[in-house]
Write an enzyme that holds these catalytic residues in place. Structure first.
Site, mmCIF file in Angstrom:
data_model
loop_
_atom_site.group_PDB
_atom_site.id
_atom_site.type_symbol
_atom_site.label_atom_id
_atom_site.label_comp_id
_atom_site.label_asym_id
_atom_site.label_seq_id
_atom_site.Cartn_x
_atom_site.Cartn_y
_atom_site.Cartn_z
ATOM 1 N N ASP A 161 42.041 33.615 42.925
ATOM 2 C CA ASP A 161 41.421 33.637 41.594
ATOM 3 C C ASP A 161 40.540 32.400 41.399
ATOM 4 O OD1 ASP A 161 40.888 34.548 39.046
ATOM 5 O OD2 ASP A 161 42.732 33.757 38.173
ATOM 6 N N ASN A 180 44.418 42.691 48.912
ATOM 7 C CA ASN A 180 45.168 43.303 50.008
ATOM 8 C C ASN A 180 45.773 42.188 50.844
ATOM 9 O OD1 ASN A 180 44.682 46.092 49.551
ATOM 10 N ND2 ASN A 180 42.562 45.739 50.178
ATOM 11 N N LYS A 182 47.345 41.191 54.032
ATOM 12 C CA LYS A 182 47.397 41.827 55.353
ATOM 13 C C LYS A 182 48.389 41.165 56.297
ATOM 14 C CE LYS A 182 42.777 43.773 55.220
ATOM 15 N NZ LYS A 182 43.117 45.120 55.699
ATOM 16 N N ARG A 203 26.961 40.940 31.860
ATOM 17 C CA ARG A 203 27.975 39.881 31.784
ATOM 18 C C ARG A 203 29.012 39.999 32.900
ATOM 19 N NH1 ARG A 203 31.376 39.503 27.430
ATOM 20 N NH2 ARG A 203 31.056 41.602 26.643
ATOM 21 N N LYS A 204 28.851 41.008 33.780
ATOM 22 C CA LYS A 204 29.869 41.255 34.820
ATOM 23 C C LYS A 204 29.472 40.634 36.153
ATOM 24 C CE LYS A 204 29.818 45.774 34.061
ATOM 25 N NZ LYS A 204 30.184 47.205 34.112
#
Ligand SMILES: CCCCCCCCCCCCCCCC(=O)SCCNC(=O)CCNC(=O)[C@H](O)C(C)(C)COP(=O)(O)OP(=O)(O)OC[C@H]1O[C@@H](n2cnc3c(N)ncnc32)[C@H](O)[C@@H]1OP(=O)(O)O
Length: 237
Positions: A161, A180, A182, A203-204
């Site tokens: 994050d 994921n 792994k 805004r994304k």
């Protein structure tokens, strides 16, 4: 790798109590000195080598510092708290009044920087602005254990994050994180998180990253994230 972590830990314990802000020190200080000490801790840049860093981490750090010399890469400093205008703006525009009590704001700090050296999150992020990507060098300490001997997946998610977030700019929040896992990450090992901004749509911000071993042979995780630039017209709380 675990052995180097143990060696690092020995020096951590040797340093304990002598570091700024360590409980033993601050207990008997006069208020003015305590405040001074706290200020120093807040403004300290934590994204720099300390005795707990393994050989691998130091080596990679040095390599990236070399890349910074021509200006193509920059090392991002990291603080327990932001005391910048940016942080003030965030507080004023995006947080509801409930979170603005002075006492809470003074206590709050970035939780990845809340551990003593070597015990939790040791990391540094380098950014290449032209290529819209970052590289995060991360060594997860013994307090981040999940399955015995392995790094907790939540700790890895936290670093993912933060790594993805470092590819953004300004006031953003994570809306979606998809990971994921792994291969398990050995506790105290160093991993490299390569993150990039894939797409910007209003805004994304769409981002992705992979987490690999230092020799790049092991792919530990892959992740995508959606971050949203905050709208000053809306409160987040
Ligand atoms: C200034 C800097 C200060 C610095 C200070 C120090 C910082 C030191 C660094 C620390 C680094 C730590 C990094 C931690 C990062 C967190 O941990 S953030 C905490 C975890 N995240 C949250 O709590 C977010 C909770 N969610 C929210 O608050 C709101 O949903 C959001 C994300 C702000 C979006 O709300 P909104 O602004 O009202 O946006 P909204 O209109 O709903 O959606 C906008 C668009 O995004 C889409 N969208 C929204 N959510 C989603 C979703 N989940 N999936 C798909 N699409 C979505 C919408 O469909 C919409 O699309 P369009 O219609 O425009 O095409």
């Amino acid at each position: 790798m675990l052995r180097s972590c143990t060696a690092g830990l020995r020096s951590i314990w040797a340093l304990r109590g002598r570091r700024e802000g360590a409980p033993r020190l601050s207990m008997d200080l006069q208020p003015a000195r305590r405040l001074f000490s706290t200020e120093k801790v807040i403004h300290k840049d934590w994204a720099l080598p300390n005795p707990s860093w393994s050989k691998d981490l130091k080596l990679l750090f040095d390599q990236f510092m070399k890349k910074c010399e021509d200006g193509s890469w920059e090392r991002l400093p990291s603080y327990k708290r932001r005391s910048t205008q940016e942080s003030e703006d965030f507080k004023t525009y995006f947080l509801g009044s409930a979170l603005q009590t002075q006492s809470l704001w003074k206590k709050a700090q970035l939780f990845t920087r809340g551990f003593e050296d070597g015990l939790g999150f040791e990391y540094v992020i380098f950014k290449n602005n032209d290529e819209k990507r970052t590289v995060c060098l991360f060594q997860g300490g013994p307090y981040l254990q999940g399955v015995p001997g392995l790094l907790h997946g939540g700790a890895m998610a936290t670093m993912i994050d933060i790594a993805l977030g470092s590819c953004t700019g300004g006031a953003v929040m994570t809306a979606n994180l998809n990971i994921n896992f792994k291969r398990p990450v050995p506790l105290c090992s160093v991993v490299v998180i390569n993150s990039q901004l894939d797409k910007l749509e209003g805004r994304k911000l769409f981002l992705s990253c992979n987490v690999r071993s230092v020799d790049e042979k092991t792919l530990y995780s892959e992740a995508t994230g959606l971050f949203i630039k905050l709208d000053p017209e809306k409160s987040s709380t």
